[in-house]
Design a protein around this motif. Structure first.
Motif, mmCIF file in Angstrom:
data_model
loop_
_atom_site.group_PDB
_atom_site.id
_atom_site.type_symbol
_atom_site.label_atom_id
_atom_site.label_comp_id
_atom_site.label_asym_id
_atom_site.label_seq_id
_atom_site.Cartn_x
_atom_site.Cartn_y
_atom_site.Cartn_z
ATOM 1 N N ASN A 190 -49.827 -8.666 44.631
ATOM 2 C CA ASN A 190 -48.506 -9.267 44.464
ATOM 3 C C ASN A 190 -48.471 -10.307 43.356
ATOM 4 N N GLY A 191 -49.429 -10.181 42.425
ATOM 5 C CA GLY A 191 -49.429 -11.024 41.242
ATOM 6 C C GLY A 191 -49.696 -12.488 41.499
ATOM 7 N N GLY A 192 -50.454 -12.785 42.537
ATOM 8 C CA GLY A 192 -50.679 -14.181 42.892
ATOM 9 C C GLY A 192 -52.086 -14.664 42.610
ATOM 10 N N SER A 193 -52.382 -15.842 43.123
ATOM 11 C CA SER A 193 -53.691 -16.451 42.938
ATOM 12 C C SER A 193 -54.171 -17.021 44.267
ATOM 13 N N LEU A 194 -55.496 -17.119 44.395
ATOM 14 C CA LEU A 194 -56.113 -17.647 45.615
ATOM 15 C C LEU A 194 -57.162 -18.665 45.208
ATOM 16 N N GLN A 195 -57.065 -19.869 45.745
ATOM 17 C CA GLN A 195 -58.013 -20.938 45.401
ATOM 18 C C GLN A 195 -58.852 -21.315 46.621
ATOM 19 N N VAL A 196 -60.073 -21.740 46.337
ATOM 20 C CA VAL A 196 -61.012 -22.202 47.371
ATOM 21 C C VAL A 196 -61.521 -23.567 46.961
ATOM 22 N N SER A 197 -61.581 -24.506 47.898
ATOM 23 C CA SER A 197 -62.079 -25.848 47.589
ATOM 24 C C SER A 197 -63.551 -25.800 47.197
ATOM 25 N N GLU A 198 -63.994 -26.825 46.497
ATOM 26 C CA GLU A 198 -65.375 -26.895 46.040
ATOM 27 C C GLU A 198 -66.332 -27.053 47.231
ATOM 28 N N PRO A 199 -67.572 -26.588 47.072
ATOM 29 C CA PRO A 199 -68.530 -26.667 48.189
ATOM 30 C C PRO A 199 -68.761 -28.077 48.722
ATOM 31 N N ASP A 200 -68.650 -29.102 47.857
ATOM 32 C CA ASP A 200 -68.917 -30.474 48.288
ATOM 33 C C ASP A 200 -67.654 -31.219 48.731
ATOM 34 N N ALA A 201 -66.540 -30.524 48.842
ATOM 35 C CA ALA A 201 -65.294 -31.160 49.282
ATOM 36 C C ALA A 201 -65.403 -31.566 50.748
ATOM 37 N N PRO A 202 -64.728 -32.647 51.170
ATOM 38 C CA PRO A 202 -64.816 -33.107 52.562
ATOM 39 C C PRO A 202 -64.201 -32.138 53.566
ATOM 40 N N ALA A 203 -63.321 -31.265 53.109
ATOM 41 C CA ALA A 203 -62.711 -30.263 53.978
ATOM 42 C C ALA A 203 -62.670 -28.940 53.234
ATOM 43 N N LEU A 204 -62.701 -27.859 53.996
ATOM 44 C CA LEU A 204 -62.585 -26.529 53.414
ATOM 45 C C LEU A 204 -61.108 -26.168 53.330
ATOM 46 N N MET A 205 -60.647 -25.822 52.123
ATOM 47 C CA MET A 205 -59.240 -25.493 51.945
ATOM 48 C C MET A 205 -59.087 -24.193 51.177
ATOM 49 N N PHE A 206 -58.147 -23.371 51.642
ATOM 50 C CA PHE A 206 -57.751 -22.163 50.936
ATOM 51 C C PHE A 206 -56.280 -22.301 50.572
ATOM 52 N N GLY A 207 -55.936 -21.904 49.371
ATOM 53 C CA GLY A 207 -54.547 -21.902 48.955
ATOM 54 C C GLY A 207 -54.194 -20.570 48.314
ATOM 55 N N ALA A 208 -53.079 -19.985 48.704
ATOM 56 C CA ALA A 208 -52.661 -18.707 48.132
ATOM 57 C C ALA A 208 -51.177 -18.779 47.796
ATOM 58 N N ALA A 209 -50.814 -18.243 46.648
ATOM 59 C CA ALA A 209 -49.414 -18.181 46.239
ATOM 60 C C ALA A 209 -49.186 -16.833 45.566
ATOM 61 N N PHE A 210 -48.140 -16.129 46.014
ATOM 62 C CA PHE A 210 -47.868 -14.803 45.456
ATOM 63 C C PHE A 210 -46.426 -14.420 45.742
ATOM 64 N N ALA A 211 -45.949 -13.406 45.015
ATOM 65 C CA ALA A 211 -44.576 -12.970 45.155
ATOM 66 C C ALA A 211 -44.352 -12.321 46.513
ATOM 67 N N ALA A 212 -43.249 -12.675 47.154
ATOM 68 C CA ALA A 212 -42.903 -12.054 48.430
ATOM 69 C C ALA A 212 -42.341 -10.665 48.173
ATOM 70 N N PRO A 213 -42.816 -9.658 48.902
ATOM 71 C CA PRO A 213 -42.278 -8.307 48.710
ATOM 72 C C PRO A 213 -40.780 -8.286 48.962
ATOM 73 N N ALA A 214 -40.061 -7.456 48.217
ATOM 74 C CA ALA A 214 -38.617 -7.337 48.413
ATOM 75 C C ALA A 214 -38.322 -6.753 49.773
ATOM 76 N N ALA A 215 -37.247 -7.229 50.402
ATOM 77 C CA ALA A 215 -36.883 -6.734 51.719
ATOM 78 C C ALA A 215 -36.464 -5.284 51.623
ATOM 79 N N ALA A 216 -36.767 -4.541 52.694
ATOM 80 C CA ALA A 216 -36.394 -3.127 52.723
ATOM 81 C C ALA A 216 -34.897 -2.984 52.808
ATOM 82 N N ALA A 217 -34.372 -1.951 52.197
ATOM 83 C CA ALA A 217 -32.916 -1.726 52.201
ATOM 84 C C ALA A 217 -32.463 -1.239 53.545
#
Length: 217
Positions: A190-217
């Motif tokens: 969906n043309g997006g990106s996914l990020q992961v926090s660095e190994p030494d970060a105090p918390a584990l974080m995942f972030g994802a942003a991508f286009a929402a699929p169009a609703a069905a007709a």
């Protein structure tokens, strides 16, 4: 990910079977004990263990049906409460992981639910000594944004999973990393990106942003 859809489906099935082996095995052992046990107190305890194992098996199946399968039928969206219930069922009963649900959307695109669940699965498994698992998602201007945060006394994210999520290198797909590859593939489709926090970060974080699929007709 140079893998045929059939092989990838096989790896997802292997992951599911691996996770179900423990509670189903406990059911089998409990039934064997119950058949030979005559003490009323011990029989009652056996029944309690059987009930716990049956519930754990059902919760895992419900989770993987949403995370890996075709739950939700042919619709484009899934009620976000289903995702919340699946995560609560998977982690809530062990009392090690406290879930923070930060999703106000009534429904989310089916692909977004799969990404959210698979990232939550990986983050929750990384909390080897328990902790807090916070999950947020929203749809903004036709794009889905997902954040998963894990914090606890000991967090271990296997290098194999980190590489699979980040997309760095041609790491082979295994049953252990199948959920990470699935999340990455759904975001990329969906043309997006996914990020992961660095190994030494105090918390584990995942972030994802991508286009929402169009609703069905």
């Amino acid at each position: 990910m140079n893998l045929s859809p059939t092989d990838f489906a096989s790896l997802l099935c292997s992951r599911l079977c691996h996770d179900l082996l423990s509670p189903v095995g406990a059911l089998n052992n409990g039934l064997e004990l119950l058949a030979d046990e005559t003490d009323p107190a011990m029989r009652e305890r056996c029944l309690e263990l059987l009930s716990e194992s049956a519930k754990a098996s059902a919760n895992k199946l419900k989770f993987f049906r949403l995370a890996f399968g075709a739950a939700g039928g042919f619709g484009e969206s899934i009620d976000s409460r289903e995702a919340q219930a699946a995560i609560a069922g998977l982690f809530g009963d062990n009392h090690r992981v406290a879930i923070g649900w930060l999703v106000d959307e009534e429904s989310l695109p089916k692909g977004a639910v799969k990404v959210l669940l698979n990232l939550a699965l990986i983050a929750g498994d990384a909390l080897v000594r328990g902790g807090n698992l916070d999950i947020g998602a929203e749809t903004v201007d036709g794009h889905v944004e997902i954040v998963v945060r894990a914090q606890g006394p000991r967090i271990i994210l296997d290098d194999e999973l980190r590489v699979a999520l980040s997309g760095d290198g041609g790491v082979p797909v295994t049953p252990r990393s199948a959920a990470a590859h699935l999340a990455r593939a759904l975001v990329a489709e969906n043309g997006g990106s996914l990020q992961v926090s660095e190994p030494d970060a105090p918390a584990l974080m995942f972030g994802a942003a991508f286009a929402a699929p169009a609703a069905a007709a």
